[in-house]
Scaffold this active site. Sequence first.
Site, PDB file in Angstrom:
ATOM      1  N   ASN A  33      -2.092  -7.622  -1.652  1.00  0.00           N
ATOM      2  CA  ASN A  33      -1.285  -6.637  -0.941  1.00  0.00           C
ATOM      3  C   ASN A  33      -1.748  -6.554   0.511  1.00  0.00           C
ATOM      4  O   ASN A  33      -2.938  -6.689   0.812  1.00  0.00           O
ATOM      5  CB  ASN A  33      -1.410  -5.259  -1.597  1.00  0.00           C
ATOM      6  N   GLU A 164      18.285  11.777   1.816  1.00  0.00           N
ATOM      7  CA  GLU A 164      17.057  12.470   1.430  1.00  0.00           C
ATOM      8  C   GLU A 164      16.240  12.851   2.666  1.00  0.00           C
ATOM      9  O   GLU A 164      15.614  13.926   2.702  1.00  0.00           O
ATOM     10  CB  GLU A 164      16.229  11.601   0.480  1.00  0.00           C
ATOM     11  N   ASP A 290      12.441  -5.420  -5.022  1.00  0.00           N
ATOM     12  CA  ASP A 290      13.420  -5.548  -3.943  1.00  0.00           C
ATOM     13  C   ASP A 290      13.762  -6.984  -3.570  1.00  0.00           C
ATOM     14  O   ASP A 290      14.743  -7.219  -2.863  1.00  0.00           O
ATOM     15  CB  ASP A 290      12.910  -4.818  -2.696  1.00  0.00           C
TER      16      ASP A 290
END
Length: 394
Positions: A33, A164, A290
């Site tokens: 990551n 949102e 995604d």
Amino acid sequence: MTDILILGAGYAGLRAAKILAKKKLNANITLINRNDYHYETTALASIAAGTLKTNKVVLPLPANLPAGIHFKQATVTKIDRPNQQVLLADEAPLHYDYLIVALGLVSEDYGVPGAKEYAMPIVSLDTALAVKQHVEKQFQNYQKSQDPDDLKIIVCGAWFSALEYLGALAARLPKLAAHYNIPLDQISVQCIEAKDNILPMFDDQLTNYVKDWLAKHHIVLRTGTPIKEVQANAVITDEQTYTANTIIWTTGVSGSPVISASGLENRRNRVMVTDELCLEDDKSVFLIGDVAAVRMPGKPFPYPATGQIAFQMGVCAANNIAADLNHEPRKDFEFNDLGTVLALGDRDGVAKVFGEHKLHGYLASALKRVIDDRSLIEQSGLKAMFAHGRFDFL
């Protein structure tokens, strides 16, 4: 020993790591990551608005990884499939026997001139914090400049995340106005959307509830208004130019550019995968979250990319790798749709759950918090939840 690499520690990648760890495989499992933390993507709107602190949505890595998962902080640049390697920036390549690609998303500007240069996306923790800090800086600057554009905010695009953000922003504005001694009625917020309709996942009743809520909170929604260009302090449409010193870009997203760099056939860096979530021509490479497109049963188009589908894809990909190593048959991905909840601040919202059951108001917003907390519990456990103060709303 089998080398399994997982690229990305978002919902999909972190879930896949946890499932693989439980399998007790004879494998070397490494999670790669860019950052040394995982964050809740669904909370970015609240971070950007300033209604939620980062410590509520961040899990440090590797501290919150299960035993048996190695962690490497690095930036992936390319997947070299012929040599079964993952290329990293400023690091030696890593070999894999199985690969799970869960690299997440980036903002999509659709080629609109000036969007990349002058508009601010909300697609990561860093970009969300940048939006929050920028809005506060403009409000502070207004005390000296008296420039009305310092108090104008334009949100480009009325996607789920945009609404949102607007909900969270409406909750924060009274406090910001009081802090900077600004009359609340001088603050202007508008959302410009190219399509005529918003929120296709909801019916007219819930969509109209959101529209009415925005109007009640003095947020102008302009639908059917394509954006032609973004300038340093302006958004240009066919009808007119709207000026503001804060321009936020939420028109859509695409998958990681690593997908294109790796030569994978894609559409907006999303790859159509098999029902097992792997490549058609390479059963050892799985794409989830995604960067993956999974065709809906009986439909010509894929499922929309959401947190809950990414979570479930992580489970399926991990289970199929474990099945290979245990000489068992793989299983096809089956999406269990638990519903959709849109939060409008922390006390309102709309939801469609358990099929066609509809909710709105405080109950919907409470359900949103329950869903987010359940996600964190399943990713990290109760200990981490308490350590990061996620239960202080109870």
